[in-house]
Scaffold this active site. Sequence first.
Site, PDB file in Angstrom:
ATOM      1  N   CYS A   9    -109.360-106.228 -25.723  1.00  0.00           N
ATOM      2  CA  CYS A   9    -109.924-105.366 -24.736  1.00  0.00           C
ATOM      3  C   CYS A   9    -111.384-104.820 -24.670  1.00  0.00           C
ATOM      4  O   CYS A   9    -112.005-104.522 -23.689  1.00  0.00           O
ATOM      5  CB  CYS A   9    -108.839-103.965 -24.655  1.00  0.00           C
ATOM      6  SG  CYS A   9    -108.629-103.250 -25.952  1.00  0.00           S
TER       7      CYS A   9
ATOM      8  N   GLU B 189    -104.177 -96.662 -22.166  1.00  0.00           N
ATOM      9  CA  GLU B 189    -105.079 -97.560 -22.843  1.00  0.00           C
ATOM     10  C   GLU B 189    -105.045 -98.989 -22.023  1.00  0.00           C
ATOM     11  O   GLU B 189    -104.205 -99.727 -22.338  1.00  0.00           O
ATOM     12  CB  GLU B 189    -104.776 -97.825 -24.193  1.00  0.00           C
ATOM     13  CG  GLU B 189    -105.023 -96.556 -25.098  1.00  0.00           C
ATOM     14  CD  GLU B 189    -106.370 -96.127 -25.134  1.00  0.00           C
ATOM     15  OE1 GLU B 189    -107.418 -96.639 -24.601  1.00  0.00           O
ATOM     16  OE2 GLU B 189    -106.327 -95.243 -25.892  1.00  0.00           O
TER      17      GLU B 189
HETATM   18  P1  NAD Z   1     -99.423-106.166 -19.699  1.00  0.00           P
HETATM   19  O1  NAD Z   1     -99.726-104.957 -19.154  1.00  0.00           O
HETATM   20  O2  NAD Z   1     -98.714-107.463 -19.071  1.00  0.00           O
HETATM   21  O3  NAD Z   1     -97.914-105.645 -20.720  1.00  0.00           O
HETATM   22  C1  NAD Z   1     -98.115-104.834 -21.683  1.00  0.00           C
HETATM   23  C2  NAD Z   1     -96.726-104.215 -22.130  1.00  0.00           C
HETATM   24  O4  NAD Z   1     -96.099-103.631 -20.584  1.00  0.00           O
HETATM   25  C3  NAD Z   1     -95.637-105.278 -22.505  1.00  0.00           C
HETATM   26  O5  NAD Z   1     -95.009-104.771 -23.636  1.00  0.00           O
HETATM   27  C4  NAD Z   1     -94.977-105.748 -21.489  1.00  0.00           C
HETATM   28  O6  NAD Z   1     -93.651-106.037 -21.694  1.00  0.00           O
HETATM   29  C5  NAD Z   1     -94.782-104.228 -20.673  1.00  0.00           C
HETATM   30  N1  NAD Z   1     -94.553-104.334 -19.311  1.00  0.00           N
HETATM   31  C6  NAD Z   1     -95.147-105.016 -18.238  1.00  0.00           C
HETATM   32  N2  NAD Z   1     -94.710-104.734 -16.886  1.00  0.00           N
HETATM   33  C7  NAD Z   1     -93.963-103.341 -17.197  1.00  0.00           C
HETATM   34  C8  NAD Z   1     -93.426-102.412 -16.231  1.00  0.00           C
HETATM   35  N3  NAD Z   1     -93.243-102.879 -15.243  1.00  0.00           N
HETATM   36  N4  NAD Z   1     -93.033-101.359 -16.869  1.00  0.00           N
HETATM   37  C9  NAD Z   1     -93.211-101.007 -17.978  1.00  0.00           C
HETATM   38  N5  NAD Z   1     -93.809-101.760 -18.833  1.00  0.00           N
HETATM   39  C10 NAD Z   1     -94.035-102.981 -18.524  1.00  0.00           C
HETATM   40  O7  NAD Z   1    -100.518-106.375 -21.031  1.00  0.00           O
HETATM   41  P2  NAD Z   1    -100.486-107.671 -21.741  1.00  0.00           P
HETATM   42  O8  NAD Z   1    -100.730-108.844 -21.089  1.00  0.00           O
HETATM   43  O9  NAD Z   1     -99.364-107.736 -22.924  1.00  0.00           O
HETATM   44  O10 NAD Z   1    -101.788-107.560 -22.749  1.00  0.00           O
HETATM   45  C11 NAD Z   1    -103.073-107.707 -22.283  1.00  0.00           C
HETATM   46  C12 NAD Z   1    -103.836-106.286 -21.646  1.00  0.00           C
HETATM   47  O11 NAD Z   1    -103.605-105.305 -22.634  1.00  0.00           O
HETATM   48  C13 NAD Z   1    -105.149-106.510 -21.099  1.00  0.00           C
HETATM   49  O12 NAD Z   1    -105.310-106.065 -19.889  1.00  0.00           O
HETATM   50  C14 NAD Z   1    -105.889-105.798 -22.293  1.00  0.00           C
HETATM   51  O13 NAD Z   1    -107.142-105.341 -21.956  1.00  0.00           O
HETATM   52  C15 NAD Z   1    -104.865-104.610 -22.497  1.00  0.00           C
HETATM   53  N6  NAD Z   1    -105.483-103.835 -23.627  1.00  0.00           N
HETATM   54  C16 NAD Z   1    -105.887-102.882 -23.906  1.00  0.00           C
HETATM   55  C17 NAD Z   1    -106.206-102.123 -25.038  1.00  0.00           C
HETATM   56  C18 NAD Z   1    -106.825-100.713 -25.019  1.00  0.00           C
HETATM   57  O14 NAD Z   1    -106.817-100.137 -26.007  1.00  0.00           O
HETATM   58  N7  NAD Z   1    -107.301-100.144 -23.926  1.00  0.00           N
HETATM   59  C19 NAD Z   1    -105.869-102.588 -26.138  1.00  0.00           C
HETATM   60  C20 NAD Z   1    -105.198-103.871 -26.149  1.00  0.00           C
HETATM   61  C21 NAD Z   1    -104.771-104.504 -25.032  1.00  0.00           C
END
Ligand code: NAD
Length: 504
Positions: free
Chosen positions: A293, A259
């Site tokens: 999002c 997602e």
């Molecule tokens: P992010 O991608 O920076 O981080 C998300 C999660 O991934 C965190 O727990 C982070 O620690 C982890 N992470 C980061 N690097 C990683 C790696 N290399 N390997 C494994 N895990 C890793 O996102 P964010 O800044 O926390 O959230 C915002 C983003 O989330 C926005 O792009 C938003 O659109 C998206 N989002 C999408 C939905 C959906 O349903 N499509 C819902 C909520 C948020």
Amino acid sequence: MEHVTGVVGMPSGGAQFIGGEPRSGTGGAAYSVVDPATGRTVWTYETAGPGDVDAAVRSAKEALPGWAGASPGERSEVLYRLAAQLAERADDLARAETLQCGKPIKLSSGFDVPGTVDNTAFFAGAARHLEGKAAAEYSPDHTSYVRREPIGVIGSVAPWNYPLQMAAWKILPAVAAGNTVVLKPSELTPLTSLMFARAAADAGVPAGVINIVTGTGPVAGEHLVAHPDVAMTSFTGSTAVGRRIAELAAGTVKRLHLELGGKAPFVVFDDADLEAAAHGAVAAALINSGQDCTAATRAYVQRPLYDAFVTAVADLMAGVRLGDPRDPATDLGPLISFAHRDRVAAIVERARTYATVVTGGEAPGGKLAAGAYYRPTLISGAPQDSEAVQREIFGPVLAVLPFDGDDQGLALANDTPYGLAASAWTRDVYRAGRAGRELAAGCVWINDHIPIISEMPHGGAKFSGFGKDMSTYSFEEYTQVKHVMYDNTAVARKDWHRTVFGDR
Ligand code: NAD
């Protein structure tokens, strides 16, 4: 090591929850949860290292046979008890969510927490509704039936924008279907995921079924995704990290649910109710400070309504009350962090070179300067291929663009790499029908934008990923379909053996 500030029921004993017990991480790094409304550290913890992730996966693996073997009715009963536990703790959960995210308390207590309680009750019911094709003799010599089985240990990774709801969306369908879970919440916002796990243990979810590892993405996240004993990765977060996760998951051919980011269009046709569209755009652009999002990020307005829409939206944005998120009168809280606020501000600053900032475009001063606040911002005149229109900003920023014919409006709306959500505003049933068919998104609203409901799926297309959260569609994501085929003839030389033995 930990500081408790004002919230009853804050997690204690560390930021890892493994085998039904909290514990401290062994990753060797201390991390702080910071209240973005004040910049104050409200909780510190030791992050998870690979050893903690291994322990959590081991615990989930050990709990799997018992939980997968429980009847759907037993799983359902425990999840109903969890819904009741969460409802009892609603005020604490809402306060903790506001503390760690800066989201207004009216959003935490009116949306995040009740939504999570409802989701829990929904999946308690869904646990008893496994579906598949009817058992039958699809070949005259055989009886076939389908089993829906749990997949195994699920490794989930969640973002910071709706920490409690994201934990619930990842954990509930998985455990309802008989899997066990290791969830890594965002390192910025672990509080309510840990409180959820505590409530689950208190509700009688067996030890090891729900585990939480709190650590950074590159350390705890990558180790979890690459872990050979994890059968599926379910990720919500940015598209950039989603790509990395897909690469890592390929090594062990893991099932994936992604997602990812969004850049939702908001299409206003010339017969729309202007007042409804303007209010809808402001609410949908500013919910959770735009850190949603599915937030409305690009308003395309048919030329006859364009000027009036810009004026109405700018006026409404100027009236939004920024303030202390704990105050029930506050409409808009800070962004998640100062670093993120500065990233949003930099995008708006660059936009000034090619577009007009109609309102907002700055961080407020005075008392609010201590927090990561940013004013609601409307940008007009940005070209379709500009950064403000194409890139996910994840802040309280709406770009508005005019269009002429319906074909152009829909084409512009579809012209980004994302496909998570979209809305169309019209009183014409045929225009609405066309928008529902042609907008390339996992969800299309007509004359509204944002509402979600436990019974209906949430998930994207294109660079917004694949797979569904919520609803029975997500329950199915966490099951694997097995076909069992019985021979009914009891003959040694089956008819189809001719393909190997000929007439011998
Ligand atoms: P992010 O991608 O920076 O981080 C998300 C999660 O991934 C965190 O727990 C982070 O620690 C982890 N992470 C980061 N690097 C990683 C790696 N290399 N390997 C494994 N895990 C890793 O996102 P964010 O800044 O926390 O959230 C915002 C983003 O989330 C926005 O792009 C938003 O659109 C998206 N989002 C999408 C939905 C959906 O349903 N499509 C819902 C909520 C948020």
